[in-house]
Design a protein around this motif. Structure first.
Motif, short mmCIF file in Angstrom:
data_model
loop_
_atom_site.label_atom_id
_atom_site.label_comp_id
_atom_site.label_asym_id
_atom_site.label_seq_id
_atom_site.Cartn_x
_atom_site.Cartn_y
_atom_site.Cartn_z
N ASP A 1 -50.58 -78.09 50.57
CA ASP A 1 -49.56 -77.29 49.71
C ASP A 1 -49.30 -76.14 49.11
N LYS A 2 -51.53 -75.41 48.94
CA LYS A 2 -51.88 -74.09 48.78
C LYS A 2 -52.82 -73.74 50.00
N PHE A 3 -52.83 -74.15 51.46
CA PHE A 3 -53.57 -73.65 51.78
C PHE A 3 -52.91 -72.33 52.25
N LEU A 4 -51.91 -72.48 52.60
CA LEU A 4 -51.42 -70.70 53.00
C LEU A 4 -52.10 -69.92 53.09
N ASP A 5 -50.88 -69.94 50.83
CA ASP A 5 -51.42 -69.25 49.93
C ASP A 5 -52.99 -68.94 49.92
N PHE A 6 -54.22 -69.82 49.66
CA PHE A 6 -55.73 -69.28 49.55
C PHE A 6 -55.98 -68.82 51.27
N HIS A 7 -55.41 -68.72 51.80
CA HIS A 7 -55.77 -69.16 53.59
C HIS A 7 -55.60 -66.99 53.53
N ILE A 8 -53.92 -67.06 53.00
CA ILE A 8 -53.77 -65.34 52.86
C ILE A 8 -54.81 -64.43 52.04
N ALA A 9 -54.85 -64.84 50.76
CA ALA A 9 -55.65 -64.66 49.34
C ALA A 9 -57.00 -63.49 50.07
N VAL A 10 -58.15 -64.90 50.86
CA VAL A 10 -59.41 -64.63 51.09
C VAL A 10 -58.65 -63.73 52.32
N PHE A 11 -58.04 -63.24 53.36
CA PHE A 11 -58.22 -62.44 54.47
C PHE A 11 -58.02 -61.60 53.82
N ALA A 12 -57.34 -60.90 52.67
CA ALA A 12 -56.69 -60.12 52.20
C ALA A 12 -58.49 -59.13 51.73
N LEU A 13 -58.69 -59.86 50.57
CA LEU A 13 -60.30 -59.57 50.56
C LEU A 13 -61.30 -59.52 50.90
N ARG A 14 -61.12 -60.04 52.36
CA ARG A 14 -62.07 -59.86 53.06
C ARG A 14 -61.51 -58.35 54.03
N HIS A 15 -60.05 -58.09 53.96
CA HIS A 15 -59.93 -57.80 55.43
C HIS A 15 -59.19 -56.03 54.72
N ASP A 16 -58.36 -56.58 53.70
CA ASP A 16 -58.07 -55.52 53.24
C ASP A 16 -58.90 -54.36 52.41
N GLN A 17 -59.93 -55.42 50.88
CA GLN A 17 -60.37 -54.92 49.90
C GLN A 17 -61.52 -54.94 50.74
N SER A 18 -62.27 -55.25 52.38
CA SER A 18 -63.82 -55.48 52.62
C SER A 18 -64.43 -55.95 51.27
N ARG A 19 -64.04 -57.07 50.95
CA ARG A 19 -65.04 -57.86 50.00
C ARG A 19 -65.42 -58.73 50.53
N GLN A 20 -67.02 -59.05 50.51
CA GLN A 20 -67.79 -60.20 51.20
C GLN A 20 -67.25 -61.41 49.81
N LEU A 21 -67.47 -62.46 51.59
CA LEU A 21 -66.51 -63.51 50.47
C LEU A 21 -67.61 -64.37 49.49
N ASP A 22 -68.16 -63.58 48.94
CA ASP A 22 -68.87 -65.11 47.87
C ASP A 22 -67.91 -65.40 46.88
N GLU A 23 -69.00 -66.45 46.62
CA GLU A 23 -68.45 -67.57 45.29
C GLU A 23 -67.34 -66.83 44.41
N GLU A 24 -67.63 -65.50 43.43
CA GLU A 24 -66.68 -64.65 42.75
C GLU A 24 -65.39 -64.33 43.75
N ALA A 25 -65.19 -64.05 44.81
CA ALA A 25 -64.41 -63.86 45.45
C ALA A 25 -62.96 -65.21 45.82
N LEU A 26 -64.02 -66.04 46.21
CA LEU A 26 -63.01 -67.42 46.46
C LEU A 26 -62.66 -67.86 45.39
N ARG A 27 -63.56 -67.44 44.41
CA ARG A 27 -62.33 -68.05 43.08
C ARG A 27 -60.91 -67.31 43.26
N GLU A 28 -61.41 -65.93 43.33
CA GLU A 28 -60.03 -65.11 42.64
C GLU A 28 -59.16 -65.51 43.61
#
Length: 71
Positions: free
Chosen positions: A16-43
């Motif tokens: 039930d939370k997967f799509l929201d998580f996926h969108i948040a990870v996508f935004a971090l990586r592609h909109d903010q150019s963040r590395q997907l480290d533990e901190e980013a995944l926690r966010e």
């Protein structure tokens, strides 16, 4: 690899939370150019409304890795 395991854990244990998580990870990586480290995944998990402790426990339970190997 860690981001993939977090994604599998979210998809399988918290569908039930997967799509929201996926969108948040996508935004971090592609909109903010963040590395997907533990901190980013926690966010991303917090932004998606996931229980961070439960998600991390699922990630490190070994189930997502076993799923990855099977898929």
């Amino acid at each position: 690899m860690t981001a993939l395991l977090y994604g599998i854990a979210a998809r399988d244990a918290f569908p039930d939370k997967f799509l929201d998580f996926h969108i948040a990870v996508f935004a971090l990586r592609h909109d903010q150019s963040r590395q997907l480290d533990e901190e980013a995944l926690r966010e991303a998990a917090v932004a998606a409304g996931l229980d961070l402790g439960a998600l991390k426990a699922e990630v490190w339970s070994g189930r997502p890795l076993a799923t990855l190997a099977a898929e």
